[in-house]
Design a protein around this motif. Structure first.
Motif, PDB file in Angstrom:
ATOM      1  N   ARG A  43     -50.007-141.778 -25.287  1.00 32.52           N
ATOM      2  CA  ARG A  43     -49.455-141.457 -23.972  1.00 32.52           C
ATOM      3  C   ARG A  43     -48.785-140.098 -24.016  1.00 32.52           C
ATOM      4  NH1 ARG A  43     -45.273-145.613 -23.648  1.00 32.52           N
ATOM      5  NH2 ARG A  43     -44.637-144.574 -21.744  1.00 32.52           N
ATOM      6  N   ILE A  44     -48.871-139.383 -22.922  1.00 28.03           N
ATOM      7  CA  ILE A  44     -48.092-138.173 -22.725  1.00 28.03           C
ATOM      8  C   ILE A  44     -47.159-138.458 -21.556  1.00 28.03           C
ATOM      9  CG2 ILE A  44     -48.116-135.727 -22.145  1.00 28.03           C
ATOM     10  CD1 ILE A  44     -50.882-135.568 -23.428  1.00 28.03           C
ATOM     11  N   VAL A  45     -45.872-138.303 -21.827  1.00 27.72           N
ATOM     12  CA  VAL A  45     -44.847-138.597 -20.824  1.00 27.72           C
ATOM     13  C   VAL A  45     -44.077-137.318 -20.554  1.00 27.72           C
ATOM     14  CG1 VAL A  45     -42.886-140.065 -20.230  1.00 27.72           C
ATOM     15  CG2 VAL A  45     -44.657-140.940 -21.764  1.00 27.72           C
ATOM     16  N   ARG A  46     -43.970-136.949 -19.279  1.00 25.89           N
ATOM     17  CA  ARG A  46     -43.231-135.754 -18.876  1.00 25.89           C
ATOM     18  C   ARG A  46     -42.193-136.159 -17.844  1.00 25.89           C
ATOM     19  NH1 ARG A  46     -44.238-130.927 -15.148  1.00 25.89           N
ATOM     20  NH2 ARG A  46     -43.379-129.162 -16.310  1.00 25.89           N
ATOM     21  N   PHE A  47     -40.956-135.715 -18.063  1.00 24.87           N
ATOM     22  CA  PHE A  47     -39.868-136.090 -17.163  1.00 24.87           C
ATOM     23  C   PHE A  47     -38.847-134.958 -17.110  1.00 24.87           C
ATOM     24  CE2 PHE A  47     -39.235-137.728 -21.405  1.00 24.87           C
ATOM     25  CZ  PHE A  47     -37.941-137.326 -21.726  1.00 24.87           C
ATOM     26  N   PRO A  48     -38.073-134.868 -16.001  1.00 23.14           N
ATOM     27  CA  PRO A  48     -37.103-133.773 -15.864  1.00 23.14           C
ATOM     28  C   PRO A  48     -35.867-134.006 -16.737  1.00 23.14           C
ATOM     29  CG  PRO A  48     -36.987-135.203 -13.958  1.00 23.14           C
ATOM     30  CD  PRO A  48     -38.131-135.705 -14.806  1.00 23.14           C
ATOM     31  N   ILE A  49     -35.340-132.901 -17.275  1.00 24.67           N
ATOM     32  CA  ILE A  49     -34.065-132.966 -17.990  1.00 24.67           C
ATOM     33  C   ILE A  49     -33.013-132.096 -17.301  1.00 24.67           C
ATOM     34  CG2 ILE A  49     -35.021-133.641 -20.215  1.00 24.67           C
ATOM     35  CD1 ILE A  49     -34.880-130.703 -21.077  1.00 24.67           C
ATOM     36  N   SER A  50     -33.459-131.296 -16.326  1.00 21.01           N
ATOM     37  CA  SER A  50     -32.562-130.529 -15.461  1.00 21.01           C
ATOM     38  C   SER A  50     -33.347-130.205 -14.192  1.00 21.01           C
ATOM     39  CB  SER A  50     -32.075-129.259 -16.158  1.00 21.01           C
ATOM     40  OG  SER A  50     -33.099-128.309 -16.227  1.00 21.01           O
ATOM     41  N   ASP A  51     -32.749-129.438 -13.306  1.00 23.51           N
ATOM     42  CA  ASP A  51     -33.433-129.086 -12.056  1.00 23.51           C
ATOM     43  C   ASP A  51     -34.692-128.242 -12.291  1.00 23.51           C
ATOM     44  OD1 ASP A  51     -31.630-130.450 -10.523  1.00 23.51           O
ATOM     45  OD2 ASP A  51     -30.409-128.685 -10.044  1.00 23.51           O
ATOM     46  N   SER A  52     -34.718-127.493 -13.389  1.00 24.36           N
ATOM     47  CA  SER A  52     -35.827-126.569 -13.585  1.00 24.36           C
ATOM     48  C   SER A  52     -36.567-126.728 -14.925  1.00 24.36           C
ATOM     49  CB  SER A  52     -35.319-125.129 -13.481  1.00 24.36           C
ATOM     50  OG  SER A  52     -34.336-124.900 -14.478  1.00 24.36           O
ATOM     51  N   SER A  53     -36.226-127.735 -15.718  1.00 23.16           N
ATOM     52  CA  SER A  53     -36.927-127.901 -16.984  1.00 23.16           C
ATOM     53  C   SER A  53     -37.318-129.361 -17.217  1.00 23.16           C
ATOM     54  CB  SER A  53     -36.086-127.377 -18.153  1.00 23.16           C
ATOM     55  OG  SER A  53     -34.905-128.111 -18.279  1.00 23.16           O
ATOM     56  N   TYR A  54     -38.356-129.524 -18.047  1.00 22.33           N
ATOM     57  CA  TYR A  54     -38.935-130.834 -18.310  1.00 22.33           C
ATOM     58  C   TYR A  54     -39.062-131.079 -19.800  1.00 22.33           C
ATOM     59  CZ  TYR A  54     -40.038-131.126 -13.404  1.00 22.33           C
ATOM     60  OH  TYR A  54     -39.935-131.178 -12.040  1.00 22.33           O
ATOM     61  N   GLU A  55     -38.987-132.326 -20.169  1.00 21.89           N
ATOM     62  CA  GLU A  55     -39.238-132.760 -21.542  1.00 21.89           C
ATOM     63  C   GLU A  55     -40.639-133.371 -21.566  1.00 21.89           C
ATOM     64  OE1 GLU A  55     -38.447-132.760 -25.290  1.00 21.89           O
ATOM     65  OE2 GLU A  55     -36.654-132.531 -24.054  1.00 21.89           O
ATOM     66  N   CYS A  56     -41.358-133.124 -22.635  1.00 24.25           N
ATOM     67  CA  CYS A  56     -42.698-133.679 -22.776  1.00 24.25           C
ATOM     68  C   CYS A  56     -42.766-134.369 -24.134  1.00 24.25           C
ATOM     69  CB  CYS A  56     -43.718-132.553 -22.685  1.00 24.25           C
ATOM     70  SG  CYS A  56     -45.397-133.113 -22.443  1.00 24.25           S
ATOM     71  N   ILE A  57     -43.161-135.638 -24.133  1.00 25.42           N
ATOM     72  CA  ILE A  57     -43.283-136.386 -25.380  1.00 25.42           C
ATOM     73  C   ILE A  57     -44.682-136.984 -25.509  1.00 25.42           C
ATOM     74  CG2 ILE A  57     -40.821-136.918 -25.544  1.00 25.42           C
ATOM     75  CD1 ILE A  57     -41.539-139.774 -24.619  1.00 25.42           C
ATOM     76  N   VAL A  58     -45.058-137.220 -26.744  1.00 25.08           N
ATOM     77  CA  VAL A  58     -46.316-137.881 -27.066  1.00 25.08           C
ATOM     78  C   VAL A  58     -45.948-139.129 -27.851  1.00 25.08           C
ATOM     79  CG1 VAL A  58     -48.474-137.693 -28.368  1.00 25.08           C
ATOM     80  CG2 VAL A  58     -47.566-135.698 -27.154  1.00 25.08           C
ATOM     81  N   THR A  59     -46.543-140.268 -27.477  1.00 24.99           N
ATOM     82  CA  THR A  59     -46.192-141.521 -28.136  1.00 24.99           C
ATOM     83  C   THR A  59     -47.360-142.502 -28.089  1.00 24.99           C
ATOM     84  OG1 THR A  59     -44.580-143.322 -28.241  1.00 24.99           O
ATOM     85  CG2 THR A  59     -45.190-142.541 -26.043  1.00 24.99           C
ATOM     86  N   ASN A  60     -47.309-143.446 -29.000  1.00 22.61           N
ATOM     87  CA  ASN A  60     -48.243-144.567 -28.932  1.00 22.61           C
ATOM     88  C   ASN A  60     -47.501-145.863 -28.606  1.00 22.61           C
ATOM     89  OD1 ASN A  60     -46.977-144.934 -31.417  1.00 22.61           O
ATOM     90  ND2 ASN A  60     -48.822-145.610 -32.455  1.00 22.61           N
ATOM     91  N   LEU A  61     -46.227-145.741 -28.206  1.00 18.58           N
ATOM     92  CA  LEU A  61     -45.486-146.923 -27.754  1.00 18.58           C
ATOM     93  C   LEU A  61     -46.168-147.501 -26.517  1.00 18.58           C
ATOM     94  CD1 LEU A  61     -41.841-145.600 -28.089  1.00 18.58           C
ATOM     95  CD2 LEU A  61     -42.772-147.602 -29.253  1.00 18.58           C
ATOM     96  N   PRO A  62     -46.235-148.814 -26.388  1.00 16.17           N
ATOM     97  CA  PRO A  62     -46.819-149.391 -25.176  1.00 16.17           C
ATOM     98  C   PRO A  62     -45.966-149.045 -23.960  1.00 16.17           C
ATOM     99  CG  PRO A  62     -46.207-151.108 -26.771  1.00 16.17           C
ATOM    100  CD  PRO A  62     -45.821-149.803 -27.368  1.00 16.17           C
ATOM    101  N   SER A  63     -46.599-148.822 -22.835  1.00 13.93           N
ATOM    102  CA  SER A  63     -45.856-148.432 -21.637  1.00 13.93           C
ATOM    103  C   SER A  63     -44.949-149.528 -21.120  1.00 13.93           C
ATOM    104  CB  SER A  63     -46.811-147.969 -20.533  1.00 13.93           C
ATOM    105  OG  SER A  63     -47.672-149.028 -20.173  1.00 13.93           O
ATOM    106  N   ASP A  64     -45.202-150.777 -21.461  1.00 11.93           N
ATOM    107  CA  ASP A  64     -44.343-151.856 -20.980  1.00 11.93           C
ATOM    108  C   ASP A  64     -43.034-151.939 -21.768  1.00 11.93           C
ATOM    109  OD1 ASP A  64     -45.408-152.785 -23.365  1.00 11.93           O
ATOM    110  OD2 ASP A  64     -45.947-154.752 -22.596  1.00 11.93           O
TER     111      ASP A  64
END
Length: 104
Positions: free
Chosen positions: A80-101
């Motif tokens: 999985r590639i997960v992207r989420f905001p960490i501030s108003d103008s920047s994002y964190e991007c992670i790669v994982t094989n953890l199940p989404s549930d």
């Protein structure tokens, strides 16, 4: 993955030339998507790749025990590639094989 262990690591954002820079992403800022990749160690055009999988070449300089260099063998990965905001103008991007549930 071969030992059925989970991983999670940070990577450069999707707009950089990092690990995740060459995938097709949704047209939204935050997402959690499943990616399927077939690793190859040969530039032959006739190596079959499953539909919906990205093809990635593993160079001879890279250590990879599951396919011999120049072989026509393949190795499939899903993560999985997960992207989420960490501030108003920047994002964190992670790669994982953890199940989404695992996450609410």
């Amino acid at each position: 993955m071969e030992k059925s262990q989970y991983f999670l690591f940070r990577t450069k954002d999707i707009h950089s030339k990092g690990l995740v820079g060459n995938f097709d992403f949704p047209d939204i800022d935050s997402f959690d998507i499943q990616i399927h990749v077939t690793l190859v160690r040969s530039h032959k055009k006739n190596i079959p790749i499953k539909e919906g999988f990205y093809k990635r070449f593993v160079d001879a300089a890279a250590s990879f025990d599951y396919i011999a260099y120049a072989s026509s063998d393949t190795y499939d990965l899903s993560f999985r590639i997960v992207r989420f905001p960490i501030s108003d103008s920047s994002y964190e991007c992670i790669v994982t094989n953890l199940p989404s549930d695992e996450f609410p």
